[in-house]
Design an enzyme around this catalytic site. Structure first.
Site, PDB file in Angstrom:
ATOM      1  N   CYS A   1       0.822  -1.223   0.000  1.00  0.00           N
ATOM      2  CA  CYS A   1       0.000   0.000   0.000  1.00  0.00           C
ATOM      3  C   CYS A   1       0.852   1.269   0.000  1.00  0.00           C
ATOM      4  O   CYS A   1       0.376   2.333  -0.377  1.00  0.00           O
ATOM      5  CB  CYS A   1      -0.927   0.018   1.202  1.00  0.00           C
ATOM      6  SG  CYS A   1      -1.965  -1.425   1.307  1.00  0.00           S
TER       7      CYS A   1
ATOM      8  N   HIS B   1      -3.571   7.093   3.073  1.00  0.00           N
ATOM      9  CA  HIS B   1      -4.035   5.795   2.586  1.00  0.00           C
ATOM     10  C   HIS B   1      -5.399   5.482   3.211  1.00  0.00           C
ATOM     11  O   HIS B   1      -5.601   5.680   4.412  1.00  0.00           O
ATOM     12  CB  HIS B   1      -3.002   4.730   2.972  1.00  0.00           C
ATOM     13  CG  HIS B   1      -3.428   3.331   2.649  1.00  0.00           C
ATOM     14  ND1 HIS B   1      -4.071   3.015   1.473  1.00  0.00           N
ATOM     15  CD2 HIS B   1      -3.304   2.173   3.354  1.00  0.00           C
ATOM     16  CE1 HIS B   1      -4.325   1.708   1.466  1.00  0.00           C
ATOM     17  NE2 HIS B   1      -3.874   1.190   2.595  1.00  0.00           N
TER      18      HIS B   1
ATOM     19  N   ASN C   1     -10.514   0.085   0.299  1.00  0.00           N
ATOM     20  CA  ASN C   1      -9.050   0.108   0.369  1.00  0.00           C
ATOM     21  C   ASN C   1      -8.491  -0.435  -0.945  1.00  0.00           C
ATOM     22  O   ASN C   1      -8.620  -1.631  -1.231  1.00  0.00           O
ATOM     23  CB  ASN C   1      -8.597  -0.753   1.555  1.00  0.00           C
ATOM     24  CG  ASN C   1      -7.086  -0.831   1.693  1.00  0.00           C
ATOM     25  OD1 ASN C   1      -6.350  -0.483   0.775  1.00  0.00           O
ATOM     26  ND2 ASN C   1      -6.639  -1.306   2.844  1.00  0.00           N
TER      27      ASN C   1
HETATM   28  O1  UT7 Z   1      -4.103  -1.478   3.587  1.00  0.00           O
HETATM   29  C1  UT7 Z   1      -3.308  -2.293   4.383  1.00  0.00           C
HETATM   30  C2  UT7 Z   1      -3.382  -1.905   5.797  1.00  0.00           C
HETATM   31  N1  UT7 Z   1      -4.570  -2.456   6.395  1.00  0.00           N
HETATM   32  C3  UT7 Z   1      -5.042  -1.933   7.509  1.00  0.00           C
HETATM   33  O2  UT7 Z   1      -4.503  -0.955   7.995  1.00  0.00           O
HETATM   34  C4  UT7 Z   1      -6.226  -2.602   8.186  1.00  0.00           C
HETATM   35  C5  UT7 Z   1      -6.087  -2.469   9.685  1.00  0.00           C
HETATM   36  N2  UT7 Z   1      -7.111  -3.219  10.427  1.00  0.00           N
HETATM   37  C6  UT7 Z   1      -8.414  -2.902  10.423  1.00  0.00           C
HETATM   38  O3  UT7 Z   1      -8.842  -2.013   9.701  1.00  0.00           O
HETATM   39  C7  UT7 Z   1      -9.325  -3.623  11.372  1.00  0.00           C
HETATM   40  O4  UT7 Z   1      -8.556  -4.366  12.291  1.00  0.00           O
HETATM   41  C8  UT7 Z   1     -10.345  -4.589  10.664  1.00  0.00           C
HETATM   42  C9  UT7 Z   1     -11.384  -3.750   9.922  1.00  0.00           C
HETATM   43  C10 UT7 Z   1      -9.642  -5.496   9.717  1.00  0.00           C
HETATM   44  C11 UT7 Z   1     -11.076  -5.426  11.709  1.00  0.00           C
HETATM   45  O5  UT7 Z   1     -11.714  -4.573  12.658  1.00  0.00           O
HETATM   46  P1  UT7 Z   1     -11.517  -4.814  14.207  1.00  0.00           P
HETATM   47  O6  UT7 Z   1     -12.331  -3.809  14.883  1.00  0.00           O
HETATM   48  O7  UT7 Z   1     -10.048  -4.851  14.504  1.00  0.00           O
HETATM   49  O8  UT7 Z   1     -12.173  -6.217  14.386  1.00  0.00           O
HETATM   50  P2  UT7 Z   1     -11.571  -7.554  15.035  1.00  0.00           P
HETATM   51  O9  UT7 Z   1     -10.660  -8.217  14.056  1.00  0.00           O
HETATM   52  O10 UT7 Z   1     -11.062  -7.256  16.396  1.00  0.00           O
HETATM   53  O11 UT7 Z   1     -12.873  -8.422  15.194  1.00  0.00           O
HETATM   54  C12 UT7 Z   1     -13.917  -8.022  16.090  1.00  0.00           C
HETATM   55  C13 UT7 Z   1     -15.105  -8.938  15.865  1.00  0.00           C
HETATM   56  C14 UT7 Z   1     -14.723 -10.416  15.822  1.00  0.00           C
HETATM   57  O12 UT7 Z   1     -15.792 -11.141  16.395  1.00  0.00           O
HETATM   58  P3  UT7 Z   1     -15.702 -11.682  17.917  1.00  0.00           P
HETATM   59  O13 UT7 Z   1     -14.488 -12.571  17.941  1.00  0.00           O
HETATM   60  O14 UT7 Z   1     -15.541 -10.459  18.755  1.00  0.00           O
HETATM   61  O15 UT7 Z   1     -16.992 -12.389  18.093  1.00  0.00           O
HETATM   62  C15 UT7 Z   1     -14.656 -10.716  14.348  1.00  0.00           C
HETATM   63  O16 UT7 Z   1     -14.890 -12.066  14.059  1.00  0.00           O
HETATM   64  O17 UT7 Z   1     -15.694  -8.635  14.589  1.00  0.00           O
HETATM   65  C16 UT7 Z   1     -15.782  -9.853  13.829  1.00  0.00           C
HETATM   66  N3  UT7 Z   1     -15.661  -9.518  12.419  1.00  0.00           N
HETATM   67  C17 UT7 Z   1     -16.727  -9.205  11.680  1.00  0.00           C
HETATM   68  N4  UT7 Z   1     -18.034  -9.107  11.962  1.00  0.00           N
HETATM   69  C18 UT7 Z   1     -18.857  -8.749  10.958  1.00  0.00           C
HETATM   70  C19 UT7 Z   1     -14.540  -9.447  11.673  1.00  0.00           C
HETATM   71  N5  UT7 Z   1     -14.867  -9.098  10.418  1.00  0.00           N
HETATM   72  C20 UT7 Z   1     -16.205  -8.934  10.392  1.00  0.00           C
HETATM   73  C21 UT7 Z   1     -17.123  -8.566   9.390  1.00  0.00           C
HETATM   74  N6  UT7 Z   1     -18.424  -8.494   9.711  1.00  0.00           N
HETATM   75  N7  UT7 Z   1     -16.737  -8.288   8.115  1.00  0.00           N
END
Ligand code: UT7
Length: 319
Positions: free
Chosen positions: A110, A244, A274
């Site tokens: 990225c 970004h 993204n």
């Molecule tokens: O371009 C390259 C650089 N990329 C980035 O900078 C991305 C950085 N990371 C992020 O933007 C975020 O970490 C994500 C958007 C990828 C994830 O968000 P988060 O708030 O960190 O979620 P998490 O991974 O901590 O997951 C929280 C909950 C989990 O459920 P439980 O275990 O709490 O029951 C996940 O399974 O959200 C769940 N989850 C979803 N739920 C609905 C993860 N993805 C989804 C989804 N829809 N698409």
């Protein structure tokens, strides 16, 4: 001598995919995606190749700049999703444009577009280029595991381009890398060698979201602070920040940390998602065409991603 930006362009595939549409086959919702990431829809290629998007963005940037393809001395493409490993995306675009100059790809994930601006600055400084075309282009949709809700809802396809000419707009830059192949990546396919004994890998994006998030917030705020200081400026001197578009919450956290005016820190993630290396030049093209730029405006661009890499630069807008 570095460069000035003579023209910008961008291109998105025609097919928009809403959060609601993804919810039909993934365990997700518009509410989760819009609140946790800030995306409402993204564009996904149906017939377009990465080269088609890159070519379209390049034509628009050339048109704005008044530069003809035969005048180009260099074509650089930042991408992790070129149509081919070889020839490079830059060579495909060169042939589509009918240009004759050297052409190559750069992969810093990225952060690739800003890495590439820095590379182009070196060509200008050595007198090796008088006109350069730089493009960030991605078709990430072909690298997604569409059953993985942690990544499938985040990424989109698109391309952005800039035409550069000699000038002194590029004031400061920072490039950073901390090698790590477990947090965020895209394996190459292992192919079908009868001699290879490991478990074959699929070319799908994997991401530890929380680790990436922490890296991203720190990188964005630290890089912006350092690059602003390196340009001899204060953060309040920056008219526009082009970050970004990985997650609206990353941008909001950095805005808070740096005490920035949120109106000056631009976002299009809601509509575009993204798009990795294409993210910064697509947003920059929107700014360039918005009519908001004033002669002498300082613009900060910053990015972060797989590698792990990050990059930032300061550009002074010269009308
Ligand atoms: O371009 C390259 C650089 N990329 C980035 O900078 C991305 C950085 N990371 C992020 O933007 C975020 O970490 C994500 C958007 C990828 C994830 O968000 P988060 O708030 O960190 O979620 P998490 O991974 O901590 O997951 C929280 C909950 C989990 O459920 P439980 O275990 O709490 O029951 C996940 O399974 O959200 C769940 N989850 C979803 N739920 C609905 C993860 N993805 C989804 C989804 N829809 N698409």
């Amino acid at each position: 001598m570095s460069f000035k930006i003579l023209g910008t362009g961008s291109s998105l595939p025609s097919r928009a995919v809403s959060n609601e549409e993804l919810s039909e086959f993934l365990d997700t919702s518009d509410e989760w995606i819009s609140q946790r990431v800030g995306i409402r829809e993204r564009r996904v290629c149906t017939t377009e190749r990465t080269a088609d998007l890159a070519h379209d963005a390049a034509l628009k940037a050339l048109d704005m700049s008044g530069v003809e393809p035969h005048e180009l001395d260099l074509i650089l493409c930042a991408t992790v999703s070129a149509d081919n490993s070889a020839p490079s995306l830059a060579c495909s675009v060169q042939s589509m444009l009918g240009a004759t100059c050297p052409a190559m790809d750069i992969n810093a994930a990225c952060s690739g577009f800003i890495y590439m601006l820095d590379t182009a600055a070196g060509f200008f400084a050595r007198g090796k280029a008088g006109k350069a075309l730089v493009i960030g282009a991605e078709r990430l949709s072909r690298m997604l595991d569409w059953t993985d809700r942690g990544t499938a809802v985040i990424f989109g396809d698109g391309a952005g381009a800039m035409v550069l000419g000699p000038g002194d707009s590029y004031l400061a830059s920072k490039l950073f890398a901390r090698g790590n192949d477990t947090v965020l990546g895209i394996p190459n396919s292992d192919g079908a060698s009868p001699y290879y004994e490991n478990e074959p890998r699929h070319p799908f994006i994997f991401m530890n979201g929380q680790e990436t998030f922490k890296f991203a917030v720190k990188a964005m705020s630290t890089d912006l602070e350092e690059v602003v200081e390196a340009a001899g400026l204060g953060i309040d001197d920056i008219a526009w920040i082009v970050p970004h578009q990985a997650n609206a919450r990353i941008i909001d956290s950095a805005v808070k940390k740096l005490g920035l005016d949120p109106e000056r820190c631009l976002k299009n993630i809601e509509r575009v998602g993204n798009t990795s290396a294409a993210s910064v030049p697509i947003l920059a093209d929107e700014l360039w065409r918005s009519g908001k730029l004033r002669d002498g405006d300082y613009i900060a661009m910053c990015s972060f991603g797989a590698g792990l890499t990050s990059a930032a630069c300061i550009i002074r807008w010269e009308a």
